[in-house]
Scaffold this motif. Structure first.
Motif, PDB file in Angstrom:
ATOM      1  N   ARG A  20       0.824  -1.217   0.000  1.00 17.43           N
ATOM      2  CA  ARG A  20       0.000   0.000   0.000  1.00 17.43           C
ATOM      3  C   ARG A  20       0.857   1.266   0.000  1.00 17.43           C
ATOM      4  O   ARG A  20       0.604   2.207  -0.757  1.00 17.43           O
ATOM      5  CB  ARG A  20      -0.923  -0.007   1.225  1.00 17.43           C
ATOM      6  N   LYS A  23       2.517   2.066  -3.257  1.00 16.99           N
ATOM      7  CA  LYS A  23       1.568   2.622  -4.225  1.00 16.99           C
ATOM      8  C   LYS A  23       1.192   4.063  -3.881  1.00 16.99           C
ATOM      9  O   LYS A  23       1.237   4.958  -4.733  1.00 16.99           O
ATOM     10  CB  LYS A  23       0.315   1.752  -4.282  1.00 16.99           C
ATOM     11  N   ILE A  53      -7.493  -6.860  -2.269  1.00 17.43           N
ATOM     12  CA  ILE A  53      -7.163  -6.961  -3.687  1.00 17.43           C
ATOM     13  C   ILE A  53      -5.893  -6.153  -3.967  1.00 17.43           C
ATOM     14  O   ILE A  53      -5.786  -4.985  -3.582  1.00 17.43           O
ATOM     15  CB  ILE A  53      -8.321  -6.422  -4.559  1.00 17.43           C
ATOM     16  N   PHE A  54      -4.918  -6.789  -4.595  1.00 17.18           N
ATOM     17  CA  PHE A  54      -3.667  -6.116  -4.951  1.00 17.18           C
ATOM     18  C   PHE A  54      -3.631  -5.875  -6.464  1.00 17.18           C
ATOM     19  O   PHE A  54      -4.292  -6.584  -7.225  1.00 17.18           O
ATOM     20  CB  PHE A  54      -2.460  -6.962  -4.524  1.00 17.18           C
ATOM     21  N   ASP A  55      -2.827  -4.906  -6.873  1.00 16.46           N
ATOM     22  CA  ASP A  55      -2.710  -4.615  -8.305  1.00 16.46           C
ATOM     23  C   ASP A  55      -1.511  -5.324  -8.924  1.00 16.46           C
ATOM     24  O   ASP A  55      -0.899  -4.847  -9.874  1.00 16.46           O
ATOM     25  CB  ASP A  55      -2.636  -3.107  -8.544  1.00 16.46           C
ATOM     26  N   PHE A  56      -1.161  -6.484  -8.380  1.00 17.89           N
ATOM     27  CA  PHE A  56      -0.108  -7.332  -8.934  1.00 17.89           C
ATOM     28  C   PHE A  56      -0.536  -8.781  -8.720  1.00 17.89           C
ATOM     29  O   PHE A  56      -1.328  -9.070  -7.818  1.00 17.89           O
ATOM     30  CB  PHE A  56       1.257  -7.043  -8.275  1.00 17.89           C
TER      31      PHE A  56
END
Length: 422
Positions: A20, A23, A53-56
């Motif tokens: 987090r 980002k 939820i992760f963006d990777f």
């Protein structure tokens, strides 16, 4: 802008906070590091577990990160010793930089990792005292100093419990339950309250300060489970703070390493640190005493330290992990029995004539001088509690005295001993 790619192994509280912050503070971190830092993949043990939820992409295959030639830095944020050590070795052998918050693994394998790493950087700021930058302070900021001693409140659980006992007048078990309810202590708190967590952290600090290679089994370790309100009352009566300290001290060519409850003089700054906070006092021969204070745990604080290592790796591609290329051959660990300290004792005895004389005789025969003394009536009308402190003596002498006192028929339970730091 150049890009630096990460693989994060472990996406619990700290791992999620790392993702987090990377980002949310992306522009700031890029400006400070000179790189766009991107998480390429995360690894978890259980893919079916509900999580944010992760963006990777996320996998449960550790090797997919360790073997990926496009990943520059492996960030290990799991627990345990053996599996993280295998992860670290493979990452380094695959020419990847390595960042960890795992103090238990480092307590046993730090010098092995440094040897494997060669010129590859290893970051471990988050392994001691959460968000306090004590590793960099010792390794870099105080690099010109011979470190004379380190005294650290490096376990927030114990500090919380002792603070509550002092402020609220309640006993250990009651405060432990409160600490567990608040999430400050685990369901099985033995690792924290037994002093083992603090010992692992102390070993890491001692390696940086002295270049000494020791293991947890070499450290004098005592926890806080025997502390009672009688001990708290004695501390208040004679102007002491009662803290669990990790202590590293240089004495000639020997190094003391110990973790135990400690009575500190009222004026000692580190003794005024309460609650779950951590603090470390470092005395250097050039700079004198410096004190480092802050949050010793928690997702954000620990993630801050992890990301500081990533930024440092981005800026400088290699540096000695522990500040010394090899362990020191000039310093050795002091035998525990040679440690010198003053001591506080709590002794439950039968309330009979001649008891004090018997105990005083033992101290005199061993060569220990009594400094202060209090006698309290125990809950059992036939017993009394003796609270006393000694002048400085050796660990060997106090242990002989404790054994002989404990063997007296008039002594009802095993005497409790706490060391005093002047």
């Amino acid at each position: 802008m150049k890009q630096l790619t990460l693989g994060i192994i472990g996406l619990g509280t700290v791992g999620s906070s790392v993702a987090r912050i990377l980002k949310e503070n992306q522009a700031l971190i890029a400006a400070r590091s000179g790189y766009a830092i991107v998480i390429k993949q995360g690894v978890v043990k259980d893919l079916s577990k509900s999580r944010q939820i992760f963006d990777f992409p996320i996998t449960n295959d550790v090797d997919s990160v360790l073997d990926d030639p496009k990943i520059d830095i492996v960030v290990e944020l799991t627990g345990g010793v053996d599996t993280p050590f295998e992860i670290a070795k493979k990452a380094l052998r695959n020419s990847k930089a390595f960042v960890t918050a795992n103090k238990a693994m480092l307590a046993y394998h730090r010098y092995e990792l440094q040897k494997i790493a060669g010129d590859l950087p290893i970051g471990f700021e988050a392994s001691v005292a959460g968000g306090i930058p004590i590793i960099k302070a010792l390794r870099d900021g105080l690099g010109a100093n011979h470190i004379l001693n380190i005294r650290g409140i490096i376990n927030g659980t114990c500090n919380f419990i002792l603070t509550k006992m002092k402020e609220q007048g309640v006993e250990y078990k009651e405060v432990l339950q409160e600490a567990q309810d608040l999430g400050y202590a685990e369901a099985d708190p033995a690792f924290d309250v037994g002093g083992f967590d603090a010992a692992h952290k102390l070993l890491i600090l001692a390696s940086i300060a002295y270049g000494i290679d020791a293991k947890p089994e070499d450290v004098l370790i005592e926890g806080i489970t025997q502390i009672t309100q009688e001990d708290i009352a004695f501390a208040k009566e004679f102007g002491y703070h009662l803290k669990l300290l990790g202590i590293a001290k240089k004495d000639g060519d020997e190094i003391e390493l110990r973790v135990h409850p400690t009575l500190l003089p009222k004026e000692a700054m580190i003794g005024k640190v309460d609650g779950v906070m951590n603090a470390i006092s470092v005395v250097g021969d050039c700079v004198g005493e410096t004190l480092y204070y802050g949050a010793g745990a928690g997702g954000n604080a620990t993630a801050s330290a992890v990301i500081s290592d990533i930024i440092e790796i981005a800026r400088t591609k290699s540096s000695p992990m522990l500040g010394f290329k090899t362990p020191s051959d000039k310093l050795r660990l002091k035998p525990l029995e040679k440690i010198i300290s003053a001591y506080y004792l709590r002794i439950l005895v039968s309330d009979k004539p001649g008891v004090l004389a018997k105990i005083a005789t033992i101290f005199g025969e061993v060569g220990i001088s009594i400094d202060t003394f209090l006698q309290r009536k125990a809950k059992n009308k036939n017993h009394s509690t003796l609270l006393l402190s000694t002048h400085s003596c050796s660990e060997a002498e106090i242990r002989v005295a404790l054994q002989r006192i404990g063997d007296l028929e008039v002594v009802q339970t095993t005497p409790v001993m706490i060391r005093i730091e002047k």
